[in-house]
Design a protein around this motif. Structure first.
Motif, PDB file in Angstrom:
ATOM      1  N   LYS A  31     -10.935   2.824  -7.144  1.00 37.78           N
ATOM      2  CA  LYS A  31     -11.227   2.629  -8.558  1.00 37.78           C
ATOM      3  C   LYS A  31     -10.491   1.388  -9.056  1.00 37.78           C
ATOM      4  O   LYS A  31      -9.324   1.186  -8.746  1.00 37.78           O
ATOM      5  CB  LYS A  31     -10.739   3.831  -9.371  1.00 37.78           C
ATOM      6  CG  LYS A  31     -11.575   5.079  -9.285  1.00 37.78           C
ATOM      7  CD  LYS A  31     -10.955   6.159 -10.148  1.00 37.78           C
ATOM      8  CE  LYS A  31     -11.700   7.465 -10.057  1.00 37.78           C
ATOM      9  NZ  LYS A  31     -11.018   8.538 -10.802  1.00 37.78           N
ATOM     10  N   ALA A  32     -11.165   0.589  -9.861  1.00 34.11           N
ATOM     11  CA  ALA A  32     -10.495  -0.552 -10.468  1.00 34.11           C
ATOM     12  C   ALA A  32      -9.557  -0.072 -11.570  1.00 34.11           C
ATOM     13  O   ALA A  32      -9.902   0.802 -12.353  1.00 34.11           O
ATOM     14  CB  ALA A  32     -11.524  -1.524 -11.042  1.00 34.11           C
ATOM     15  N   ALA A  33      -8.352  -0.637 -11.593  1.00 36.85           N
ATOM     16  CA  ALA A  33      -7.426  -0.326 -12.680  1.00 36.85           C
ATOM     17  C   ALA A  33      -8.005  -0.843 -13.985  1.00 36.85           C
ATOM     18  O   ALA A  33      -8.873  -1.721 -13.997  1.00 36.85           O
ATOM     19  CB  ALA A  33      -6.068  -0.955 -12.400  1.00 36.85           C
ATOM     20  N   SER A  34      -7.531  -0.299 -15.082  1.00 38.36           N
ATOM     21  CA  SER A  34      -8.091  -0.646 -16.390  1.00 38.36           C
ATOM     22  C   SER A  34      -8.085  -2.150 -16.629  1.00 38.36           C
ATOM     23  O   SER A  34      -9.073  -2.718 -17.102  1.00 38.36           O
ATOM     24  CB  SER A  34      -7.296   0.069 -17.493  1.00 38.36           C
ATOM     25  OG  SER A  34      -7.795  -0.272 -18.762  1.00 38.36           O
ATOM     26  N   GLU A  35      -6.977  -2.810 -16.261  1.00 36.01           N
ATOM     27  CA  GLU A  35      -6.880  -4.240 -16.511  1.00 36.01           C
ATOM     28  C   GLU A  35      -7.707  -5.065 -15.524  1.00 36.01           C
ATOM     29  O   GLU A  35      -7.903  -6.259 -15.718  1.00 36.01           O
ATOM     30  CB  GLU A  35      -5.419  -4.697 -16.464  1.00 36.01           C
ATOM     31  CG  GLU A  35      -4.746  -4.580 -15.100  1.00 36.01           C
ATOM     32  CD  GLU A  35      -4.202  -3.192 -14.836  1.00 36.01           C
ATOM     33  OE1 GLU A  35      -3.521  -3.019 -13.809  1.00 36.01           O
ATOM     34  OE2 GLU A  35      -4.455  -2.281 -15.654  1.00 36.01           O
ATOM     35  N   GLN A  36      -8.207  -4.419 -14.443  1.00 42.04           N
ATOM     36  CA  GLN A  36      -9.013  -5.122 -13.452  1.00 42.04           C
ATOM     37  C   GLN A  36     -10.494  -4.799 -13.562  1.00 42.04           C
ATOM     38  O   GLN A  36     -11.295  -5.322 -12.800  1.00 42.04           O
ATOM     39  CB  GLN A  36      -8.519  -4.784 -12.042  1.00 42.04           C
ATOM     40  CG  GLN A  36      -7.107  -5.263 -11.751  1.00 42.04           C
ATOM     41  CD  GLN A  36      -6.627  -4.838 -10.378  1.00 42.04           C
ATOM     42  OE1 GLN A  36      -6.918  -3.734  -9.929  1.00 42.04           O
ATOM     43  NE2 GLN A  36      -5.894  -5.699  -9.709  1.00 42.04           N
ATOM     44  N   LYS A  37     -10.865  -3.949 -14.495  1.00 40.30           N
ATOM     45  CA  LYS A  37     -12.266  -3.594 -14.701  1.00 40.30           C
ATOM     46  C   LYS A  37     -13.048  -4.837 -15.102  1.00 40.30           C
ATOM     47  O   LYS A  37     -12.663  -5.579 -16.012  1.00 40.30           O
ATOM     48  CB  LYS A  37     -12.370  -2.527 -15.799  1.00 40.30           C
ATOM     49  CG  LYS A  37     -13.780  -2.176 -16.221  1.00 40.30           C
ATOM     50  CD  LYS A  37     -14.488  -1.357 -15.172  1.00 40.30           C
ATOM     51  CE  LYS A  37     -15.873  -0.930 -15.667  1.00 40.30           C
ATOM     52  NZ  LYS A  37     -16.599  -0.162 -14.644  1.00 40.30           N
ATOM     53  N   ARG A  38     -14.172  -5.076 -14.408  1.00 40.63           N
ATOM     54  CA  ARG A  38     -14.953  -6.286 -14.659  1.00 40.63           C
ATOM     55  C   ARG A  38     -16.119  -6.014 -15.613  1.00 40.63           C
ATOM     56  O   ARG A  38     -16.692  -4.916 -15.603  1.00 40.63           O
ATOM     57  CB  ARG A  38     -15.464  -6.862 -13.338  1.00 40.63           C
ATOM     58  CG  ARG A  38     -14.351  -7.356 -12.426  1.00 40.63           C
ATOM     59  CD  ARG A  38     -14.883  -7.925 -11.127  1.00 40.63           C
ATOM     60  NE  ARG A  38     -15.531  -6.896 -10.317  1.00 40.63           N
ATOM     61  CZ  ARG A  38     -16.212  -7.154  -9.198  1.00 40.63           C
ATOM     62  NH1 ARG A  38     -16.347  -8.399  -8.794  1.00 40.63           N
ATOM     63  NH2 ARG A  38     -16.748  -6.169  -8.504  1.00 40.63           N
ATOM     64  N   PHE A  39     -16.464  -7.028 -16.395  1.00 40.67           N
ATOM     65  CA  PHE A  39     -17.543  -6.922 -17.374  1.00 40.67           C
ATOM     66  C   PHE A  39     -18.466  -8.130 -17.263  1.00 40.67           C
ATOM     67  O   PHE A  39     -18.059  -9.207 -16.812  1.00 40.67           O
ATOM     68  CB  PHE A  39     -16.963  -6.861 -18.798  1.00 40.67           C
ATOM     69  CG  PHE A  39     -16.118  -5.660 -19.062  1.00 40.67           C
ATOM     70  CD1 PHE A  39     -16.678  -4.480 -19.534  1.00 40.67           C
ATOM     71  CD2 PHE A  39     -14.748  -5.696 -18.830  1.00 40.67           C
ATOM     72  CE1 PHE A  39     -15.892  -3.371 -19.768  1.00 40.67           C
ATOM     73  CE2 PHE A  39     -13.958  -4.603 -19.068  1.00 40.67           C
ATOM     74  CZ  PHE A  39     -14.526  -3.425 -19.539  1.00 40.67           C
ATOM     75  N   PHE A  40     -19.728  -7.926 -17.690  1.00 44.00           N
ATOM     76  CA  PHE A  40     -20.676  -9.037 -17.770  1.00 44.00           C
ATOM     77  C   PHE A  40     -20.447  -9.772 -19.087  1.00 44.00           C
ATOM     78  O   PHE A  40     -20.604  -9.198 -20.176  1.00 44.00           O
ATOM     79  CB  PHE A  40     -22.111  -8.522 -17.690  1.00 44.00           C
ATOM     80  CG  PHE A  40     -22.490  -8.015 -16.338  1.00 44.00           C
ATOM     81  CD1 PHE A  40     -22.929  -8.891 -15.348  1.00 44.00           C
ATOM     82  CD2 PHE A  40     -22.388  -6.664 -16.030  1.00 44.00           C
ATOM     83  CE1 PHE A  40     -23.271  -8.425 -14.088  1.00 44.00           C
ATOM     84  CE2 PHE A  40     -22.726  -6.185 -14.788  1.00 44.00           C
ATOM     85  CZ  PHE A  40     -23.167  -7.069 -13.803  1.00 44.00           C
ATOM     86  N   LEU A  41     -20.097 -11.051 -18.978  1.00 43.47           N
ATOM     87  CA  LEU A  41     -19.825 -11.885 -20.140  1.00 43.47           C
ATOM     88  C   LEU A  41     -20.723 -13.106 -20.090  1.00 43.47           C
ATOM     89  O   LEU A  41     -20.859 -13.743 -19.031  1.00 43.47           O
ATOM     90  CB  LEU A  41     -18.354 -12.331 -20.166  1.00 43.47           C
ATOM     91  CG  LEU A  41     -17.292 -11.231 -19.990  1.00 43.47           C
ATOM     92  CD1 LEU A  41     -15.909 -11.843 -19.881  1.00 43.47           C
ATOM     93  CD2 LEU A  41     -17.348 -10.258 -21.147  1.00 43.47           C
ATOM     94  N   ILE A  42     -21.324 -13.457 -21.230  1.00 45.00           N
ATOM     95  CA  ILE A  42     -22.173 -14.644 -21.263  1.00 45.00           C
ATOM     96  C   ILE A  42     -21.329 -15.879 -20.992  1.00 45.00           C
ATOM     97  O   ILE A  42     -20.174 -15.973 -21.420  1.00 45.00           O
ATOM     98  CB  ILE A  42     -22.903 -14.775 -22.626  1.00 45.00           C
ATOM     99  CG1 ILE A  42     -24.034 -15.793 -22.542  1.00 45.00           C
ATOM    100  CG2 ILE A  42     -21.931 -15.099 -23.737  1.00 45.00           C
ATOM    101  CD1 ILE A  42     -25.178 -15.369 -21.669  1.00 45.00           C
TER     102      ILE A  42
END
Length: 948
Positions: A31-42
């Motif tokens: 599991k990715a840690a909270s600070e390492q969670k990736r998001f789709f950003l324009i």
């Protein structure tokens, strides 16, 4: 890629969502840690751009040409590309899903704004802003719909299908038979109509089969990469000072990194000097090292030469190791362990993710039940092959998956092999947040041979509550005793007899029961005054059980927190070892695992845990060995970053001291110990090191033959074009076994480093070698002579012979060292230990060679029959660095092995000899067509891909 019609409904408008920048995510099943969670950003700098239909977009590139101006969108030949980044978001607040929705709304606004500034984009703007509402989102646009779809589709976890081609072919046949073919239509149609109907089916089938072939190629390639045995990227040892020769102490004392690590782990800076012992100082003194024999030296903190010289001084290396830690996704580790540990493991204990999704586990565990079962089943099946014939497996689980896990274990081992479902009281007070608080978990216990398990399992020591049941009211000279029932269940004719009580009554066993022993044995017990009839002699018979004769207590399935610990105890242990900042939220209490392993293992058992977590299993084994002077071994696999921050340090700490408080040792009562730890490449590392090779001749041939090109792309291009990639085994780089390099993700970060792969260690695991001696490398200069050989043809009647090997000191920074029991660095020699002037004079020419010749020897054994230590095959592995002159390489090899070390393949010292690079050594056949001297490259390739 999505397509929709323009405002006139005539031409398709193509939109391509593309990630142009991405950060490396977690590898494996972490599991990715909270600070390492990736998001789709324009992408802020260039949210959109047009790509001409004739222009090729390189799918492997991280970006595209940004200097080209935005083209008009003519006809439908151009594609609107919307660019994203996929990375952690430092501004993130709240829940992950809500934050992604926020970023997608911002992306939609940025895209619309960018298109509004481009007059040529009017058709795209109009199409993307068409309404696409839902019940909950009445103002959603078509662009918003596809943004949500894109983000959701690309953040899902996927499983690799074991046989996608076969599955899709079966589904195609089912679809055609049930959805396309209609018997009524065929029966009522004339011949031309039937032929036309069947022709359409053939076309559909042909197109579908081509699609299936392409998808199957992709899936089979992924499966191939997944099943490949993984490289060992690095290996190190932690060894207590009492096992290290004092000749290394000065080097150790001068190592600042090791001193800082000891201060951090063991608080050695708090060791004060007194008349009985030396105190801490910087730099460390030899006296301090000698006074603290249980400080662990970590070879990772020293250069490679130190490690090689140290290991060369440790006899029977693998037998000296008390444990091994593997930093890897556990399926990959299980694959690599197959040859070495098959039929070797006596006990498995695992504490897998409970599939609740919110219990603090470091693994992904919010799957559907079937997916969770598939995940666990694959690993249990591999682990089962490692178990000895008289072994056991115990698995912790809670109510969420206990039924499914029990069915799975029964399917693997059989219902008859189930020993018990242990119930552990993990809480001593209710959870007020729940309607009904859960207070327990399970440990499911199975054995490969339940009868053997019962015969060998250990009893539990009597606790205070059990001891209180014993007393000595009649002052028996044999000490305290308690009365035990003298009957047994069932009917046995020789145990059915009358017993006369002291008051004259005649008794027989109760219905459905018999006496405990035969009448003859009853008389012996009575004569020994072990039979009693109550306080006044009028009761039913009972037998005396004396405390000093009790071996222990039979385990039962209820394990309360008083005797087995509880969850808060596990957290406190973590706090004691690392202070509060270092606690591990799902840590089991050591008492629980120690109790389990006391029952299920002998003093020499090997114990395996492939969901190692914080290392409680190793901690329990170390405690048990402390208590009973046992020699149990542990083998742990863990994939999380806490491998370096919790697991490894915890084992070092409990070796150094048995008592801890707030991260510091209460005492410094340690034990002698050695453990090995290594890292494996991950599946993602394999992908990151793939290289697609260009071949102009191949491309020309394919361009000139469209049918061949189609067949090649559908079936072969992935395998062909990635051949020779480092992660797929590049045999050419075996010329220098110290220089095989790959890009490997650095633990605890997204950074990739170009790193030297440990080919020596990898090969040892691949062939199942138990290492007895690992020599330090040696380097030589060589002299050669060319002499006449009457056995050769007349036109080629000379051969090159190495006449002298001279040890050469290694340059600074070059790994290696001298001194081993295999290598004898004596003075230079010829065949007879001296310069042969007469032979030198008779040769055609004589020269001195400039290159250095590097060797490293590994001695050990493999097992012909897995698990049978009487079937050992003595094995020698010869690693060497090859030059550009094979003739000289082989002349040096012959001189080194046959003359200098007196090792001949014709002798029976070794059952197998492995050498990298081609050679001209004599090579006898030992069994059938099996030869004694084998190429490392061939054996490496065969073993690495054996699981495919």
């Amino acid at each position: 890629m999505e397509a929709f019609a323009d405002h006139g409904g005539q031409l398709p408008l193509k939109v391509h969502f593309r990630i142009v920048e991405a950060s490396e995510g977690e590898h494996g099943n972490i599991k990715a840690a909270s600070e390492q969670k990736r998001f789709f950003l324009i992408h802020a700098a260039r949210p959109v751009e047009f790509i001409d239909g004739e222009r090729r977009v390189d799918q492997c590139s991280a970006s595209i040409d940004t200097d080209a101006p935005m083209a008009d969108a003519p006809n439908g030949l151009s594609t609107l590309q919307i660019n994203f980044e996929y990375r952690p978001d430092a501004e993130k607040t709240g829940q992950d899903n809500k934050w992604q929705e926020t970023r997608l709304r911002e992306a939609e606004a940025a895209i619309v704004k960018a298109l509004q500034n481009q007059p040529a984009a009017a058709d795209f703007l109009k199409g993307l802003t068409l309404p696409a509402p839902t019940d909950s989102k009445g103002k959603r646009t078509l662009l918003g719909k596809y943004l949500q779809k894109y983000a959701a589709r690309n953040t899902m976890d996927y499983f690799i299908h074991k046989d996608l081609g076969g599955f899709l072919c079966r589904e195609l046949d089912f679809y055609i038979k049930n959805e396309i073919m209609r018997l009524d239509d065929i029966e009522n149609a004339d011949a031309p109509q039937v032929e036309h109907y069947l022709a359409k089916i053939r076309v559909l089938r042909r197109i579908a089969q081509q699609l299936i072939a392409f998808l199957a190629q992709l899936e089979e390639f992924q499966k191939k990469l997944w099943l490949k045995k993984k490289f060992v990227t690095e290996s190190h040892y932690c060894i207590t000072l009492d096992r290290i020769p004092e000749s290394f102490y000065a080097e150790i004392a001068a190592n600042g990194r090791q001193r800082e690590e000891w201060v951090k782990l063991f608080a050695i800076d708090e060791i004060a000097a007194d008349p009985a012992r030396p105190g801490y100082s910087n730099p460390l003194t030899l006296e301090l090292l000698k006074a603290n024999p249980f400080l662990l030296v970590d070879t990772a903190l020293f250069d490679e030469g130190f490690k090689q010289r140290l290991l060369a001084k440790i006899p029977d290396l693998d037998a000296q190791c008390d444990g091994a830690l593997i930093h890897s996704e556990n399926f990959q580790a299980l694959g690599l362990m197959q040859e070495k540990y098959r039929k070797q493991v006596k006990c498995i204990y695992i504490d897998p993710p409970y599939n609740t999704g919110g219990d603090g586990f470091a693994y992904k565990d919010s799957y559907q039940h079937s997916s969770w079962l598939s995940n666990i089943h694959n690993r249990l099946a591999l682990a089962k092959s490692l178990q000895a014939d008289d072994s056991s497996i115990s698995v912790s689980i809670d109510d969420n998956e206990v039924v499914n896990l029990s069915l799975l274990l029964s399917s693997l081992y059989g219902d008859a092999c189930k020993i018990a479902d242990l119930i552990w009281q993990k809480r001593y007070s209710p959870d007020i947040r729940k309607a009904i608080s859960d207070a327990h978990e399970y440990i499911l216990v199975y054995a490969t041979d339940p009868f053997e398990f019962k015969a060998k399992r250990n009893l539990l020591p009597l606790g205070n509550d059990q001891i209180k049941q014993f007393s000595n009211p009649d002052n028996d000279s044999r000490g305290s005793w308690k009365a035990d029932n003298f009957t047994a269940p069932g009917f046995r004719p020789n145990q059915m007899y009358e017993i006369e009580t002291p008051d004259g009554r005649k008794l027989t066993p109760p219905p459905g029961r018999c006496w405990m022993v035969t009448q003859e044995n009853y008389e012996k017990l009575k004569e020994d005054k072990r039979i009693i009839f109550g306080k006044d002699g009028s009761g039913r018979p009972a037998v005396k059980r004396f405390l000093n004769e009790m071996e222990g207590m039979v385990p039962w399935t209820w394990w309360d927190h008083h005797s087995s610990g509880h969850s808060q105890e596990g957290l406190k242990e973590g706090s004691d070892l690392f202070s509060r900042e270092g606690t591990f939220s799902t840590q089991k209490p050591t008492r629980l695992i120690q109790k389990l392993l006391h029952i299920t293992t002998s003093k020499t058992a090997s114990v395996f845990d492939f969901f190692a977590g914080s290392g409680t299993t190793a901690h329990a084994i170390i405690n048990l060995n402390r208590e009973d002077n046992g020699n149990r071994k542990y083998l742990l696999v863990e994939q999380g970053d806490h491998f370096d921050t919790v697991l490894n340090p915890r084992i070092q700490k409990v070796v150094y001291s048995k008592d801890w408080k707030d991260g510091k040792p209460v005492s410094r009562q340690g034990i002698s110990h050695c453990f090995k730890y290594l890292r494996l490449e991950s599946y993602e590392d394999v992908l990151n090191n793939l290289v697609f090779k260009e071949d102009a001749a191949r491309d020309t041939a394919l361009a000139n033959n469209p049918e061949l090109r189609r067949d090649y792309l559908l079936n072969y291009f992935l395998d062909v074009e990635t051949q020779g990639s480092q992660s797929l085994l590049n045999i050419a780089d075996f010329r220098d076994p110290t220089a095989y390099r790959m890009r490997i993700k650095k633990p605890g970060s997204g950074e990739q480093n170009l790193q030297t792969i440990d080919l020596v260690e990898t090969f040892n695991w691949l062939i199942g070698l138990w290492v007895r001696h690992m020599a330090a490398p040696q380097t030589f200069s060589a002299e050669f002579a060319r002499e006449t050989d009457p056995d050769l043809p007349q036109d080629q009647n000379t051969r090159l012979r190495c006449t002298r090997l001279k040890p050469v000191a290694l340059d600074a920074g070059e790994s290696g060292g001298c001194g081993s029991r295999l290598i004898h660095p004596t003075s230079t020699m010829d065949d007879n230990g001296r310069v042969d002037k007469a032979r030198a004079a008779s040769t055609k020419h004589h020269d001195h060679d400039e290159p250095r010749y590097w060797f490293r020897l590994i001695e050990g054994y493999t097992l012909k029959v897995p698990g049978d230590n009487s079937s050992k095959i003595p094995t020698l592995i010869v690693w060497r660095k090859l030059t550009d002159n094979p003739e000289k390489d082989n002349a040096v090899l012959q001189k080194y092995l046959l003359d200098k070390l007196q090792i001949s393949p014709r002798e029976h010292t070794y059952g197998a000899i492995y050498i990298n690079g081609s050679h001209t050594l004599p090579n006898p056949v030992i069994e059938g067509e099996q030869i004694k001297v084998r190429l490392i490259e061939e054996a490496f390739h065969t073993a690495m891909w054996s699981g495919e």
